[in-house]
Design an enzyme around this catalytic site. Structure first.
Site, PDB file in Angstrom:
ATOM      1  N   GLY A  67     -20.195  -4.397 -12.295  1.00  0.00           N
ATOM      2  CA  GLY A  67     -19.409  -5.663 -12.341  1.00  0.00           C
ATOM      3  C   GLY A  67     -19.084  -7.315 -11.280  1.00  0.00           C
ATOM      4  O   GLY A  67     -20.042  -6.367 -10.540  1.00  0.00           O
ATOM      5  N   GLY A 126     -17.426  -0.517  -4.122  1.00  0.00           N
ATOM      6  CA  GLY A 126     -16.336  -0.368  -4.982  1.00  0.00           C
ATOM      7  C   GLY A 126     -15.729  -1.803  -5.225  1.00  0.00           C
ATOM      8  O   GLY A 126     -14.089  -1.641  -5.006  1.00  0.00           O
ATOM      9  N   SER A 177     -14.699  -5.805  -5.918  1.00  0.00           N
ATOM     10  CA  SER A 177     -15.072  -6.982  -6.305  1.00  0.00           C
ATOM     11  C   SER A 177     -14.653  -7.946  -5.660  1.00  0.00           C
ATOM     12  O   SER A 177     -15.165  -9.603  -6.163  1.00  0.00           O
ATOM     13  CB  SER A 177     -14.097  -7.356  -8.327  1.00  0.00           C
ATOM     14  OG  SER A 177     -12.876  -7.360  -7.350  1.00  0.00           O
ATOM     15  N   VAL A 192      -4.678   1.204  -1.266  1.00  0.00           N
ATOM     16  CA  VAL A 192      -3.104   1.644  -0.331  1.00  0.00           C
ATOM     17  C   VAL A 192      -3.377   3.263  -0.617  1.00  0.00           C
ATOM     18  O   VAL A 192      -2.375   3.701  -0.285  1.00  0.00           O
ATOM     19  CB  VAL A 192      -2.026   0.721  -0.768  1.00  0.00           C
ATOM     20  CG1 VAL A 192      -2.521  -0.433  -0.449  1.00  0.00           C
ATOM     21  CG2 VAL A 192      -2.055   1.086  -2.445  1.00  0.00           C
ATOM     22  N   ASN A 235     -21.689  -1.327  -6.314  1.00  0.00           N
ATOM     23  CA  ASN A 235     -20.110  -2.419  -7.018  1.00  0.00           C
ATOM     24  C   ASN A 235     -21.244  -2.630  -8.363  1.00  0.00           C
ATOM     25  O   ASN A 235     -22.404  -2.871  -8.924  1.00  0.00           O
ATOM     26  CB  ASN A 235     -19.766  -3.369  -6.122  1.00  0.00           C
ATOM     27  CG  ASN A 235     -18.526  -4.203  -7.459  1.00  0.00           C
ATOM     28  OD1 ASN A 235     -17.946  -2.508  -7.826  1.00  0.00           O
ATOM     29  ND2 ASN A 235     -18.976  -5.394  -8.264  1.00  0.00           N
ATOM     30  N   HIS A 253      -4.394  -3.313   3.524  1.00  0.00           N
ATOM     31  CA  HIS A 253      -2.805  -3.514   2.710  1.00  0.00           C
ATOM     32  C   HIS A 253      -1.740  -2.326   3.196  1.00  0.00           C
ATOM     33  O   HIS A 253      -0.835  -1.966   2.424  1.00  0.00           O
ATOM     34  CB  HIS A 253      -3.539  -3.447   1.387  1.00  0.00           C
ATOM     35  CG  HIS A 253      -4.285  -5.040   1.537  1.00  0.00           C
ATOM     36  ND1 HIS A 253      -4.637  -5.340   0.324  1.00  0.00           N
ATOM     37  CD2 HIS A 253      -4.435  -6.380   1.399  1.00  0.00           C
ATOM     38  CE1 HIS A 253      -6.531  -6.132   0.107  1.00  0.00           C
ATOM     39  NE2 HIS A 253      -5.468  -6.602   1.771  1.00  0.00           N
ATOM     40  N   GLN A 305      -9.655  -1.928   1.401  1.00  0.00           N
ATOM     41  CA  GLN A 305      -8.287  -2.885   0.302  1.00  0.00           C
ATOM     42  C   GLN A 305      -7.094  -1.262   0.284  1.00  0.00           C
ATOM     43  O   GLN A 305      -6.978  -2.188  -0.999  1.00  0.00           O
ATOM     44  CB  GLN A 305      -9.265  -3.706  -0.411  1.00  0.00           C
ATOM     45  CG  GLN A 305      -9.750  -4.361   0.383  1.00  0.00           C
ATOM     46  CD  GLN A 305     -10.622  -5.308  -0.134  1.00  0.00           C
ATOM     47  OE1 GLN A 305     -10.469  -6.363  -0.940  1.00  0.00           O
ATOM     48  NE2 GLN A 305     -12.299  -5.064  -1.106  1.00  0.00           N
ATOM     49  N   CYS A 336      17.345   3.563   4.503  1.00  0.00           N
ATOM     50  CA  CYS A 336      17.116   4.313   5.842  1.00  0.00           C
ATOM     51  C   CYS A 336      17.858   5.680   5.994  1.00  0.00           C
ATOM     52  O   CYS A 336      18.751   5.429   6.509  1.00  0.00           O
ATOM     53  CB  CYS A 336      16.521   2.965   6.392  1.00  0.00           C
ATOM     54  SG  CYS A 336      16.272   3.636   8.527  1.00  0.00           S
TER      55      CYS A 336
HETATM   56 ZN   LIG Z   1      15.917   1.932   9.003  1.00  0.00          ZN
END
Ligand SMILES: [Zn+2]
Length: 298
Positions: free
Chosen positions: A268, A240, A242, A125, A266, A141, A123, A200
């Protein structure tokens, strides 16, 4: 895998960090449960990247630590939100762009090298599984290390965008701020309308980090691949997380409905903890190197 590469992981990367294990009996219990599993499906969350200096959104109780992060529609629709996002990202990148994998990432790579892992899904990034040389990772993600054009969809490196941001916004270059989750930084008392956003290079379109913001949709092929590999696995191991975000929670929920053994490392609170067969409440950067070491010996 070459012997030298294996030894590199065994002897240099699988050194636990200094947080002590509180209960080695529980650690041994998890190892014994994983011992006969050869297709371990791994889901990781923000807790594994915290030791790499990347802050988490939630505290031990799974509650938000600070204001809500940017929403997908706000970024798409409003120039002012994009100015705020890129200003904070430009400052936050100084840390995020330098973050290094920690023993949890290396331990997962070591397990994968010994063919015990059916799939790694994250999860996060930060792209740290990839930097740690894990293969075929599903970044649910997306990755902050990439940017994507909303018009021509060309994907390019975030690292190459930083000099362009700095060049036209020099007044922010030496701004010091608290680093927030997901490459964000707490830039305040700054007139965001002064921020210029490079377009871009290919078509002049609007660029966005190649990540799924809150309120955005995880691309279907990623979800389908995650489910199809889960269906062919012999257990799920959550590390790791929740599981507060549904895009991650749906996998343990499916595993529970299909009677797959379910384990987690994990600390918590965890959503759906009653579904799990065993939860090890220890620092993953301490537990995972020991687990990987024991399992790779078999
Ligand atoms: Zn572009």
């Amino acid at each position: 895998m070459s012997l030298s590469k294996f030894n590199h992981y065994r002897y240099t990367c699988l050194m636990p960090m200094s947080n002590p294990i509180k209960d080695s009996k529980n650690l041994e219990t998890l190892i014994s449960k994983l011992k006969d599993k050869h297709r371990i499906w791994i889901l990781t969350g923000a807790g594994i990247s915290a030791p790499s200096g990347i802050p988490t959104y939630r505290d031990d109780k799974g509650e938000w630590k600070s204001a809500n992060p940017i929403q997908h529609n706000d970024f798409i629709k409003h120039e002012s939100y994009r100015q705020r996002y890129w200003a904070r990202s430009m400052v936050g990148w100084k840390l995020t762009g330098r973050a290094k994998p920690n023993p949890t990432h290396h331990a997962i790579t070591a397990l994968q090298l010994t063919s015990r892992v059916s799939q790694i899904v994250t999860q996060n990034v930060d792209g740290l599984h990839n930097i740690a040389a894990s293969k075929d990772v599903i970044d649910l993600h997306g990755r902050l290390t990439e940017i994507k054009c909303l018009n021509c969809e060309e994907v390019s490196k975030r690292a190459d965008y930083q000099p362009r941001l700095v060049e036209i916004n020099p007044e922010l270059d030496d701004y010091h701020a608290t680093i927030m989750p997901d490459g964000d930084a707490n830039v305040e008392n700054f007139d965001m309308s002064r921020i210029s956003i490079p377009p871009c290079n290919n078509c002049g379109g609007v660029l966005m980090p190649n990540v799924v913001f809150f309120g955005g949709v995880v691309p279907k092929p990623r979800v389908e691949k995650a489910f199809s590999t889960l269906a062919e696995s012999d257990c799920i191991l959550v590390i790791g997380s929740s599981l507060k975000v549904f895009s991650g929670f749906r996998f343990p929920r499916w595993a529970s409905q299909n009677n797959l053994p379910m384990y987690a490392i994990n600390q918590g609170e965890m959503r759906g903890n009653e579904l799990f067969d065993f939860i090890l409440s220890e620092p993953c950067e301490q537990a995972m190197p020991i687990i990987a070491n024991k399992l790779t010996l078999n």
